[in-house]
Design an enzyme around this catalytic site. Structure first.
Site, short mmCIF file in Angstrom:
data_model
loop_
_atom_site.label_atom_id
_atom_site.label_comp_id
_atom_site.label_asym_id
_atom_site.label_seq_id
_atom_site.Cartn_x
_atom_site.Cartn_y
_atom_site.Cartn_z
N LYS A 11 0.83 -1.21 0.00
CA LYS A 11 0.00 0.00 0.00
C LYS A 11 0.87 1.27 0.00
O LYS A 11 2.07 1.21 0.29
CB LYS A 11 -0.93 -0.04 1.22
N TYR A 51 -12.59 -1.73 -3.55
CA TYR A 51 -13.06 -1.87 -2.16
C TYR A 51 -14.59 -1.75 -2.04
O TYR A 51 -15.10 -1.47 -0.96
CB TYR A 51 -12.36 -0.84 -1.27
N ASN A 114 -1.98 0.34 6.60
CA ASN A 114 -1.45 -0.87 7.23
C ASN A 114 -0.57 -1.72 6.29
O ASN A 114 -0.55 -2.94 6.37
CB ASN A 114 -2.57 -1.69 7.86
N HIS A 117 -2.19 -5.38 1.60
CA HIS A 117 -3.49 -6.05 1.46
C HIS A 117 -3.23 -7.54 1.29
O HIS A 117 -2.22 -7.93 0.70
CB HIS A 117 -4.21 -5.52 0.20
N GLU A 128 -9.84 -10.57 -7.18
CA GLU A 128 -8.94 -9.42 -7.02
C GLU A 128 -7.74 -9.51 -7.98
O GLU A 128 -7.31 -8.48 -8.52
CB GLU A 128 -8.46 -9.36 -5.56
N1 UDP Z 1 -9.58 -0.19 7.39
C1 UDP Z 1 -9.64 1.04 8.00
N2 UDP Z 1 -10.28 1.14 9.22
C2 UDP Z 1 -10.85 0.06 9.84
C3 UDP Z 1 -10.78 -1.18 9.20
C4 UDP Z 1 -10.14 -1.29 7.98
O1 UDP Z 1 -9.14 2.02 7.46
O2 UDP Z 1 -11.42 0.23 10.93
C5 UDP Z 1 -8.91 -0.31 6.08
C6 UDP Z 1 -7.54 -0.99 6.19
O3 UDP Z 1 -6.66 -0.40 5.23
C7 UDP Z 1 -7.88 -2.43 5.83
C8 UDP Z 1 -8.93 -2.23 4.74
O4 UDP Z 1 -9.70 -1.11 5.20
O5 UDP Z 1 -6.74 -3.15 5.39
C9 UDP Z 1 -9.86 -3.40 4.49
O6 UDP Z 1 -10.46 -3.80 5.73
P1 UDP Z 1 -10.57 -5.32 6.12
O7 UDP Z 1 -11.49 -5.39 7.30
O8 UDP Z 1 -10.91 -6.12 4.92
O9 UDP Z 1 -9.10 -5.66 6.64
P2 UDP Z 1 -7.96 -6.58 6.00
O10 UDP Z 1 -8.63 -7.72 5.29
O11 UDP Z 1 -7.16 -5.69 5.08
O12 UDP Z 1 -7.14 -7.05 7.17
MG MG Z 2 -10.10 -7.70 3.84
#
Ligand code: UDP
Ligand code: MG
Length: 139
Positions: A11, A51, A114, A117, A128
């Site tokens: 990212k 997303y 974070n 992905h 994806e």
């Molecule tokens: N995200 C965020 N705030 C939150 C949860 C998620 O900004 O409270 C963002 C973060 O970049 C995350 C992405 O949205 O990686 C997708 O969320 P998901 O719950 O799918 O988490 P992941 O699968 O990436 O662990």
């Molecule tokens: Mg996810």
């Protein structure tokens, strides 16, 4: 059907930190083969579409702005049990909760920025990967 493939993005926060090399080394050291890879930048529209499943969540707008804010690396990875093993390698969504030695623990800034992905299922890994790569690009 298990495909043994997953999809990842390094990212914008991790690219900004010059962490591409460190993250790719962790990915290779963990036994993943790179099937396809590109350095690119998502438009707001493309990030919004990628997303789309999170459209109703409160962080959606911020996520789309962030993911289109700078260059990323998109890649398809291959390994036995790829989806689950890659989620283990990257750690929890919130780096504060991520296990020691995981990519997010080492490189992530916060729950939004974070570092990486990782697909959450074989089905989504395929969707994806196809979102970012043509069939001819997947070796
Ligand atoms: N995200 C965020 N705030 C939150 C949860 C998620 O900004 O409270 C963002 C973060 O970049 C995350 C992405 O949205 O990686 C997708 O969320 P998901 O719950 O799918 O988490 P992941 O699968 O990436 O662990
Ligand atoms: Mg996810």
């Amino acid at each position: 059907m298990a495909t043994n493939r997953t999809f990842t993005m390094i990212k914008p926060d991790a690219v900004e930190k010059n962490a591409i090399g460190g993250i790719l080394k962790m990915i290779n050291d963990a036994g993943f083969r790179i099937v396809a890879m590109k350095y690119t930048q998502l438009s707001k529209e493309t990030a919004g579409e990628f997303y789309e499943v999170h459209k109703e969540r409160p962080f959606y707008g911020e996520l789309v702005d962030y993911m289109s804010s700078g260059p990323i690396v998109a890649a398809i990875l291959e390994k036995d049990n790829a989806v689950e093993d890659f989620r283990t390698l990257i750690g929890a969504t919130n780096p504060a909760e991520a296990a020691e030695g995981t990519i997010r623990k080492i490189y992530a800034t916060d729950i939004s920025a974070n570092a990486v992905h990782g697909s959450d299922s074989d089905e989504n890994a395929e969707i994806e990967g196809d979102f970012h790569f043509t069939p001819a690009e997947k070796h």
